[in-house]
Enzyme design. Structure first.
Site, PDB file in Angstrom:
ATOM      1  N   GLU A 118      37.595  40.290  32.750  1.00 41.65           N
ATOM      2  CA  GLU A 118      38.666  41.244  32.472  1.00 41.65           C
ATOM      3  C   GLU A 118      39.384  41.674  33.749  1.00 41.65           C
ATOM      4  O   GLU A 118      40.613  41.736  33.796  1.00 41.65           O
ATOM      5  CB  GLU A 118      38.091  42.465  31.754  1.00 41.65           C
ATOM      6  CG  GLU A 118      39.054  43.630  31.584  1.00 41.65           C
ATOM      7  CD  GLU A 118      40.235  43.324  30.691  1.00 41.65           C
ATOM      8  OE1 GLU A 118      41.145  44.179  30.608  1.00 41.65           O
ATOM      9  OE2 GLU A 118      40.281  42.239  30.073  1.00 41.65           O
ATOM     10  N   HIS A 146      41.591  38.966  35.258  1.00 43.02           N
ATOM     11  CA  HIS A 146      42.832  38.907  34.479  1.00 43.02           C
ATOM     12  C   HIS A 146      43.803  39.985  34.943  1.00 43.02           C
ATOM     13  O   HIS A 146      45.012  39.738  35.083  1.00 43.02           O
ATOM     14  CB  HIS A 146      42.501  39.075  32.993  1.00 43.02           C
ATOM     15  CG  HIS A 146      43.704  39.130  32.103  1.00 43.02           C
ATOM     16  ND1 HIS A 146      44.621  38.105  32.015  1.00 43.02           N
ATOM     17  CD2 HIS A 146      44.151  40.095  31.264  1.00 43.02           C
ATOM     18  CE1 HIS A 146      45.577  38.427  31.163  1.00 43.02           C
ATOM     19  NE2 HIS A 146      45.320  39.636  30.706  1.00 43.02           N
TER      20      HIS A 146
END
Length: 382
Positions: free
Chosen positions: A98, A101
């Protein structure tokens, strides 16, 4: 924390700037546009990987991870959450996916800010060259890109804070693809193109229709992914042994509801998931048929053959990966490639729309401008 997060985004952007700097392309702005387009495509691929690995809540706050700039500093919080829920959405691996990203998204944002700043500077410097100012360095489009990436960032935050609510996650996906399409348009505008046959004018409307159909199909695919309905039908060409299985469209396509729930707060039925999957699957054949026909027409049009050829290749890849996700029980790698294929189709159709609609006209304007300049020069120097 915000300074540290911003530094990660700047670091990603610096690596891109280095690629542009060492490039042999003399037009560095054009090179930067294409590098940003490439990284935007990669960001969408990694976003699909983040979603498909169920890492969207790997860090359940935003923009950091438990108030820190990276999962290393938040290790104690992540370990506690993972111990409390061993099969929950939080783990060290998911947290890193996460946050990478997010770093990647920040880097693309920095590059778009750079494009906007450069275009404004060149626009202001080109006052004595009206044609160059109009065609190459109009700053309004990069400025619109900047506002789009800001909106995309907001939906990225809401994706986390609203706990992966399907309509928000799908909108986040569509905004990312809108950003990709806009970058593709900007890249097409900065590039030189081979002359296009006059018959390309007949493909303007079909190309727009194909783009609209693809956007609808991508939205349906996003709805399948965000509702985890990819395995609602595990047979093909039938679904649960029927051409039209039992389905619940009302709950399946209710937009404003929590993940896995109906608008009334009940658990989403399997019939609703089947409706979502079946609609995406069925509409795919309409999109494939139309794009194949458009690609065949492009192959017969001078200046569009290469785009048409790539459209056929990618649409074939999409069909293969789409069927493979069913037959091979949704393998991660193929599912990510399927998302990438949709993004590639979007870029190709944007390029086709640009070439069919604008390139012939731009060549005509450029030729007229060149003729006027020659005439004016002859008049001044008889």
């Amino acid at each position: 924390m915000l300074v540290q997060l911003g530094s990660m985004g700047v670091l990603v952007a610096v690596l891109a700037f280095c690629v542009v700097w060492v490039s042999s392309d003399t037009n560095k702005y054009r090179k930067l546009v294409w590098v940003t387009l490439f990284l935007t495509f990669d960001l969408i691929m990694f976003g699909a990987f983040t979603r498909l690995t169920d890492s969207g809540l790997g860090c359940p706050d935003w923009p950091g991870c438990y108030g820190h700039s990276n999962p290393l500093l938040a290790h104690a919080h992540i370990s506690a959450a993972q111990e409390a829920m061993p099969f929950g959405p939080v783990s060290v691996k998911k947290a890193w996916i996460e946050m990478i990203h997010r770093y990647f998204a920040m880097g693309v944002g920095v590059l778009i800010i750079a494009l906007m700043a450069i275009s404004w500077m060149r626009w202001l410097k080109s006052r004595k060259q009206p044609m160059q100012r109009q065609v190459k360095f109009t700053p309004w489009f990069p400025t619109l890109l900047f506002f789009c990436v800001c909106l995309q960032g907001a939906f990225g935050a809401w994706t986390v804070t609203q706990k992966l609510q399907p309509v928000i996650v799908t909108t986040h996906l569509l905004l990312g693809l809108t950003l990709l399409a806009m970058m593709a348009w900007l890249a097409a505008r900065q590039s030189d193109h081979a002359p296009v046959a006059a018959s390309a004018a007949g493909l303007v409307k079909p190309a727009m229709v194909a783009l609209l159909l693809l956007v609808i199909q991508i939205a349906l695919g996003g709805w399948v992914s965000t509702n985890y309905a990819a395995l609602a039908c595990t047979d093909f060409p039938l679904c649960h042994g029927a051409l039209v299985p039992q389905m619940d469209f009302a709950n399946g396509f209710t937009l404003w509801r929590h993940l896995g729930m109906t608008a009334d707060g009940d658990f989403l039925t399997f019939q609703a998931l089947t409706a979502i999957h079946w609609t995406h699957r069925s509409f795919a054949f309409v999109v494939i048929a139309f794009i194949v026909w458009l690609a065949w027409k492009a192959l017969r049009t001078a200046g569009l053959q290469n785009t048409g050829r790539w459209l056929l290749i990618v649409i074939g890849l999409q069909l293969f990966t789409g069927l493979s996700t069913i037959y091979f029980n949704w393998p991660l790698a193929i599912a990510v490639v399927h998302n990438g294929g949709a993004a590639a189709l979007l870029v190709l159709l944007v390029m086709l729309n640009y070439k069919a609609r604008l390139v012939p006209g731009r060549h005509a304007v450029s030729a007229a401008a060149s003729h006027s300049a020659i005439v004016e020069s002859l008049n001044q120097h008889p």
